[in-house]
Design an enzyme around this catalytic site. Structure first.
Site, short mmCIF file in Angstrom:
data_model
loop_
_atom_site.label_atom_id
_atom_site.label_comp_id
_atom_site.label_asym_id
_atom_site.label_seq_id
_atom_site.Cartn_x
_atom_site.Cartn_y
_atom_site.Cartn_z
N ASN A 90 0.84 -1.20 0.00
CA ASN A 90 0.00 0.00 0.00
C ASN A 90 0.87 1.24 0.00
OD1 ASN A 90 -2.73 -1.31 0.60
ND2 ASN A 90 -1.43 -2.09 2.25
N PRO A 91 1.60 1.49 -1.08
CA PRO A 91 2.58 2.58 -1.08
C PRO A 91 1.98 3.98 -1.01
CG PRO A 91 2.43 1.60 -3.26
CD PRO A 91 1.61 0.74 -2.36
N LYS A 92 0.63 4.07 -1.18
CA LYS A 92 0.03 5.40 -1.17
C LYS A 92 -0.88 5.62 0.04
CE LYS A 92 0.29 5.92 -6.12
NZ LYS A 92 -0.34 6.28 -7.37
N ASN A 93 -0.64 4.83 1.10
CA ASN A 93 -1.47 4.96 2.29
C ASN A 93 -0.88 6.00 3.22
OD1 ASN A 93 -2.01 4.31 5.20
ND2 ASN A 93 -3.47 2.93 4.25
N HIS A 129 4.07 10.47 -1.42
CA HIS A 129 4.32 10.25 0.01
C HIS A 129 5.81 10.05 0.28
CE1 HIS A 129 0.01 9.63 0.62
NE2 HIS A 129 0.06 9.01 -0.54
#
Lengths: 287, 323
Positions: A90-93, A129
């Protein structure tokens, strides 16, 4: 991490008992659950195991003994490991990134963060992020890192933004000489991809913070056009330069500016016709 | 499940299909996705309801049910969670207030407590806002807090001057705004910062020509808009970019016809809904922002949307707000 530590499979682990020495003084009567957990922990430490069950174990131990500093240190490092695995999926959490930040601040140790963010940016070089995260933990070799990414993809706007940040958020103020070099660096990249707006924005940003004027780009813009390379950004830059000179009284440049706007509105950037007509109008209104 | 893959490009807005699509969202309890998105159920209600209202079908969702659901998401500290039993957060608190304002039902909740919760999110030293008790800071939260308190007529509860100061720290060399100081300019963050500044009468702090240029440069040859240079087009940027341009008085810098063409092509002409780009799966988030984008562009059959609050203009006017 919903399972209590007892529910994990511990069949492969031989707990290691606490060694208080041959004749322990004032032996403490530990809570059996705590002893059990510590036994497993010592075994896992020996194998240097980082896993979900290790993380849950440290949580249980802290519950029993919140003053156990070593366990906190291990626990926080387990958390970093856990977050790394979660971020891969989940690299964009937002929450994961923030959580990692909080832990790194607690540990006062950002030695892992360079490679951690590098890995994420390897997969997605524009992950917002990861880049924002790097602004919190700026390193001396940020420029080198940024340069590597610009080499990889000259169109990476995030890398260009970070370059600006690394230079101007540095406690050491950049010298005029340094800024001149940066403008040259930007120009060299513009030549490789004249239609890519990132180095244009970068160079203009650097110029604005230096004693240089936009004029330093005039030769580049004209030479691109003369070579038959049509870049709306180059033409737009000429409009900016002509507008500045028109404001200082040059009628010739006012005319040139208007002509360039017409070129853009009618031929080279038609989708933004209304914008270029606006710029033309502004020029025309200069007394 | 159908996609928006079509050989002919749609040249009309399928309002009836989109209304049905939104109505049936809550019935898909057999879908895994329904449960995976539980934490943002309240957001889904806001997205769906606003889209319905703009399409002149606000009653397609039962008002009592909607209000009851929103009320059930409020915590004792005044904040709202993304769903029943989920932790409170600024974002969901704004969605709750927006929904209640559309349904004209603010009296169903403890407004004073909401004000207290939102005000408590401000760091009085820096002016920044945290999303919740865990401390994440982001200019999205500055907008969320300012918008929420503005709708409740309680901007007095925060330090507005400090809030503006923090937003301005996030202004970049290209005229845009990022989520924290130095972070890359991004259309979503730009909407938040420009919207917030508009509410507190501070648009003069923005270089409208420079930012307007950055925003209109988001338009690609296919007519769609991206969120930052050299990224892919996405229908949701029809909102983030367009609303910011509209607030800055430069909406006409975008080629209207090409963008309308792009948004319409992203519709699912069989089952309704709009996707992030033509050929992809639809969702309620992109459905709303496709509709709001079209509304801003004056597409017929839609109510006008307010570019600052992302609510139907008549709703904003009804509560006496003029921005």
């Amino acid at each position: 991490r919903a399972m209590p530590f007892e529910n994990y499979d511990w069949s492969d682990v031989v707990p290691i008992e606490q060694d208080d020495g041959p004749d322990p003084l004032a032996q403490i009567a530990y809570d059996p659950e705590y002893s059990k957990a510590m036994g497993y922990f010592r075994a896992l430490s020996q194998k240097n195991e980082h896993s979900e069950r290790a993380l849950t174990l440290t949580e249980k131990i802290i519950e029993h003994n919140p003053a156990h500093y070593t366990i906190w240190y291990v626990h926080l490092n387990e958390e970093l490991d856990f977050i790394q695995k979660q971020v891969e999926q989940n690299p964009k959490n937002y929450q994961l990134w923030h959580h990692r930040q909080v832990i790194v601040e607690k540990l006062k140790d950002c030695s892992l963060e360079l490679s951690f963010t590098e890995e994420v940016l390897n997969d997605d070089s524009k992950n917002y992020h990861a880049w924002t995260y790097r602004t919190f933990n700026l390193w001396d070799n940020e420029l080198t890192f940024v340069e590597k990414l610009i080499e990889k993809d000259i169109r990476n706007n995030s890398a260009w933004n970070q370059r600006y940040f690394a230079i101007f958020h540095n406690p050491t103020k950049p010298s005029e000489e340094f800024l001149w070099e940066e403008v040259q660096y930007g120009i060299s990249k513009i030549k490789l991809a004249p239609n890519n707006i990132s180095p244009w924005n970068y160079v203009k940003g650097v110029i604005a913070k230096s004693k240089l004027k936009l004029d330093v780009l005039e030769e580049l813009c004209k030479s691109l056009y003369q070579q038959g390379i049509i870049s709306p950004h180059a033409l737009g830059c000429l409009v900016d330069i002509y507008e500045d000179r028109a404001k200082c009284g040059s009628i010739n440049e006012k005319e040139l500016g208007i002509q360039t706007c017409v070129l853009l509105a009618e031929q080279h950037d038609i989708i933004r016709q209304k914008y270029w007509n606006y710029r033309k109008h502004v020029l025309a209104s200069i007394a | 499940m159908t996609s928006t893959e079509k050989t002919e490009k749609p040249d009309e807005l399928f309002i009836d299909l989109h209304v049905k699509y939104i109505q049936t969202l809550d019935t898909k309890k057999d879908d895994l996705e329904y449960w995976l998105t539980e934490h943002l159920r309240l957001s889904g209600v806001y997205w769906g309801l606003t889209a319905l209202d703009l399409m002149n079908n606000v009653d397609a969702l039962n008002k009592e049910d909607v209000v009851k659901y929103v009320v059930s998401c409020q915590h004792d500290n005044g904040g709202f969670g993304g769903h029943v039993g989920h932790d409170p957060h600024l974002l969901y608190t704004l969605y709750a207030v927006q929904i209640l304002v559309i349904e004209d039902s603010l009296d169903a909740v403890n407004v004073e407590k909401i004000v207290e919760y939102v005000a408590s999110r401000q760091d009085r030293q820096t002016g920044a806002f945290t999303g919740d008790e865990w401390g994440e800071i982001d200019t999205r939260f500055s907008y969320t807090a300012i918008s929420c308190l503005s709708l409740l007529k309680r901007l007095d509860a925060i330090d507005v001057k400090k809030a503006i100061e923090y937003i301005m720290l996030c202004k970049n060399f290209d005229g845009g705004f990022g989520n924290t100081p130095g972070a890359e300019s991004h259309a979503g963050q730009i909407f938040c910062c420009v919207g917030a500044l508009a509410i507190v009468n501070s648009l003069h702090l923005v270089d409208a020509d420079l930012l307007g240029w950055w925003l209109c440069e988001r338009q690609l040859k296919n007519g769609g808009l991206n969120g930052r240079p050299e990224k892919l087009e996405d229908v949701c940027y029809s909102w983030w970019v367009l609303s910011a341009l509209s607030i800055l008085g430069r909406l006409h810098w975008i080629n209207k016809e090409k963008l309308i063409e792009f948004i319409l092509a992203a519709q699912d002409s069989e089952s309704g809904g709009i996707a992030d780009r033509p050929g992809d799966m639809v969702d309620v988030f992109h459905t709303l922002f496709g509709i709001t984008g079209l509304s801003l562009l004056g597409y017929p059959g839609l109510k006008p949307v307010d570019p600052v609050y992302c609510l139907p203009k008549y709703v904003v006017q009804r509560i006496g707000l003029v921005v």
